[in-house]
Scaffold this motif. Structure first.
Motif, PDB file in Angstrom:
ATOM      1  N   LEU A 158       3.190 -20.958  17.885  1.00  0.00           N
ATOM      2  CA  LEU A 158       4.142 -20.119  18.622  1.00  0.00           C
ATOM      3  C   LEU A 158       5.078 -19.412  17.647  1.00  0.00           C
ATOM      4  O   LEU A 158       5.359 -18.219  17.790  1.00  0.00           O
ATOM      5  N   SER A 161       3.207 -16.653  16.018  1.00  0.00           N
ATOM      6  CA  SER A 161       3.044 -15.536  16.937  1.00  0.00           C
ATOM      7  C   SER A 161       4.332 -14.728  17.053  1.00  0.00           C
ATOM      8  O   SER A 161       4.309 -13.488  17.046  1.00  0.00           O
ATOM      9  N   LYS A 164       4.667 -12.832  13.878  1.00  0.00           N
ATOM     10  CA  LYS A 164       3.447 -12.110  13.467  1.00  0.00           C
ATOM     11  C   LYS A 164       3.024 -12.538  12.060  1.00  0.00           C
ATOM     12  O   LYS A 164       2.733 -11.699  11.188  1.00  0.00           O
ATOM     13  N   LEU A 201      -3.896 -14.481  13.760  1.00  0.00           N
ATOM     14  CA  LEU A 201      -3.952 -14.508  15.211  1.00  0.00           C
ATOM     15  C   LEU A 201      -5.002 -13.540  15.742  1.00  0.00           C
ATOM     16  O   LEU A 201      -5.623 -13.791  16.772  1.00  0.00           O
ATOM     17  N   GLU A 206     -11.927 -12.677  21.733  1.00  0.00           N
ATOM     18  CA  GLU A 206     -11.445 -11.660  22.664  1.00  0.00           C
ATOM     19  C   GLU A 206     -11.415 -12.209  24.092  1.00  0.00           C
ATOM     20  O   GLU A 206     -12.160 -13.120  24.445  1.00  0.00           O
ATOM     21  N   LYS A 209      -5.915 -14.934  27.149  1.00  0.00           N
ATOM     22  CA  LYS A 209      -4.544 -14.566  27.473  1.00  0.00           C
ATOM     23  C   LYS A 209      -3.622 -15.049  26.350  1.00  0.00           C
ATOM     24  O   LYS A 209      -4.030 -15.830  25.497  1.00  0.00           O
ATOM     25  N   ARG A 210      -2.364 -14.591  26.372  1.00  0.00           N
ATOM     26  CA  ARG A 210      -1.455 -14.885  25.258  1.00  0.00           C
ATOM     27  C   ARG A 210      -1.327 -16.381  25.010  1.00  0.00           C
ATOM     28  O   ARG A 210      -1.432 -16.843  23.867  1.00  0.00           O
ATOM     29  N   LYS A 211      -1.100 -17.149  26.048  1.00  0.00           N
ATOM     30  CA  LYS A 211      -0.934 -18.591  25.883  1.00  0.00           C
ATOM     31  C   LYS A 211      -2.208 -19.227  25.344  1.00  0.00           C
ATOM     32  O   LYS A 211      -2.163 -20.128  24.501  1.00  0.00           O
ATOM     33  N   GLU A 212      -3.361 -18.746  25.831  1.00  0.00           N
ATOM     34  CA  GLU A 212      -4.645 -19.267  25.367  1.00  0.00           C
ATOM     35  C   GLU A 212      -4.893 -18.901  23.904  1.00  0.00           C
ATOM     36  O   GLU A 212      -5.443 -19.709  23.143  1.00  0.00           O
ATOM     37  N   ARG A 213      -4.464 -17.697  23.503  1.00  0.00           N
ATOM     38  CA  ARG A 213      -4.626 -17.275  22.113  1.00  0.00           C
ATOM     39  C   ARG A 213      -3.788 -18.141  21.179  1.00  0.00           C
ATOM     40  O   ARG A 213      -4.256 -18.546  20.110  1.00  0.00           O
ATOM     41  N   ILE A 214      -2.572 -18.441  21.585  1.00  0.00           N
ATOM     42  CA  ILE A 214      -1.703 -19.278  20.755  1.00  0.00           C
ATOM     43  C   ILE A 214      -2.275 -20.684  20.642  1.00  0.00           C
ATOM     44  O   ILE A 214      -2.261 -21.290  19.559  1.00  0.00           O
TER      45      ILE A 214
END
Length: 240
Positions: A158, A161, A164, A201, A206, A209-214
């Motif tokens: 987190l 993210s 960046k 990141l 692809e 979602k954002r939470k899943e990516r983190i």
């Protein structure tokens, strides 16, 4: 920055802004610890190029944790390579005023584990955006035996993210043997530190979602950290 400041000032300001006397003391300590640790533990960082960021933002560096000696080796290597590093430390250290004074002035950022400590997350984010690296031990405590329960603490993805920033997984081997269980004196031992592949990141699959990516970012970083640790152990049988 003035010489006499509260700990919060050190947590919230860049290390390049510390008072000259504090910076001089810091580099003297780093030099002494670098020479001492190199002689005692004969460590070498493998694949050090992974620690070099591609932009102006710093990196989050995560590592397995077996001994305070590896903290000394990792921090001194990063500083000797020309970078500034902020270790994340348990807020329990702040209970001792001497330890609190020292850690604040060597870049430490305290965090309350198991809580949504947004102040600490923001401090780490701003450090990364200033170009400082952030060193985190997700295991939270030293793992002294292979059968010791391990609880991996999240949150570092987190921070990455928010800033960046990339994550660099590293692993250590042999540092646990420096002070075996039941002993208090450190022994001279050969040890190893290896950097894994830098993780971005943007490398996440692809469609997440954002939470899943983190979450993917965090899980993949931990997987790479342990993969490198296991490689070192396989290459150096019997060493931990």
């Amino acid at each position: 920055m003035k010489l006499f400041q509260t700990e919060d000032h050190y947590y919230d300001h860049g290390m390049r802004d510390y008072a000259p006397q504090i910076r001089l003391l810091y580099y003297v300590i780093i030099g002494i610890l670098l020479a001492f640790s190199k002689v005692m533990w004969r460590w070498k960082v493998e694949n050090p190029g992974e620690l070099e960021p591609e932009g102006e933002t710093g990196s989050i560096i995560i590592s397995n944790h077996t001994s305070m000696a590896e903290v000394v080796a990792t921090v001194t290597h990063i500083v000797a390579s020309g970078r500034r590093v902020r270790p994340i430390m348990k807020s329990e250290f702040n209970k001792n005023p001497i330890v609190r004074w020292f850690f604040a002035r060597v870049g430490g950022i305290p965090v309350d584990r198991g809580t949504a400590d947004m102040k600490s997350l923001r401090r780490a984010q701003h450090a990364l955006q200033r170009g400082e690296d952030v060193l985190i031990y997700p295991e939270g405590t030293r793992i002294r035996t292979d059968d010791q329960p391990v609880e991996v603490h999240g949150g570092f993805a987190l921070i990455a993210s928010m800033a960046k920033a990339d994550i660099v997984p590293i692993a250590v081997c042999g540092f646990r043997d420096i002070t075996p269980q039941g002993h208090h004196l450190m022994r001279p031992m050969k040890t190893w530190i290896r950097c894994g592949e830098r993780l971005r990141l943007a490398s996440a699959p692809e469609g997440l979602k954002r939470k899943e990516r983190i979450q993917w970012f965090e899980d993949e970083a931990i997987r790479r950290m342990y993969e490198v640790r296991d490689q070192l152990r396989d290459e150096h049988p019997g060493r931990r």
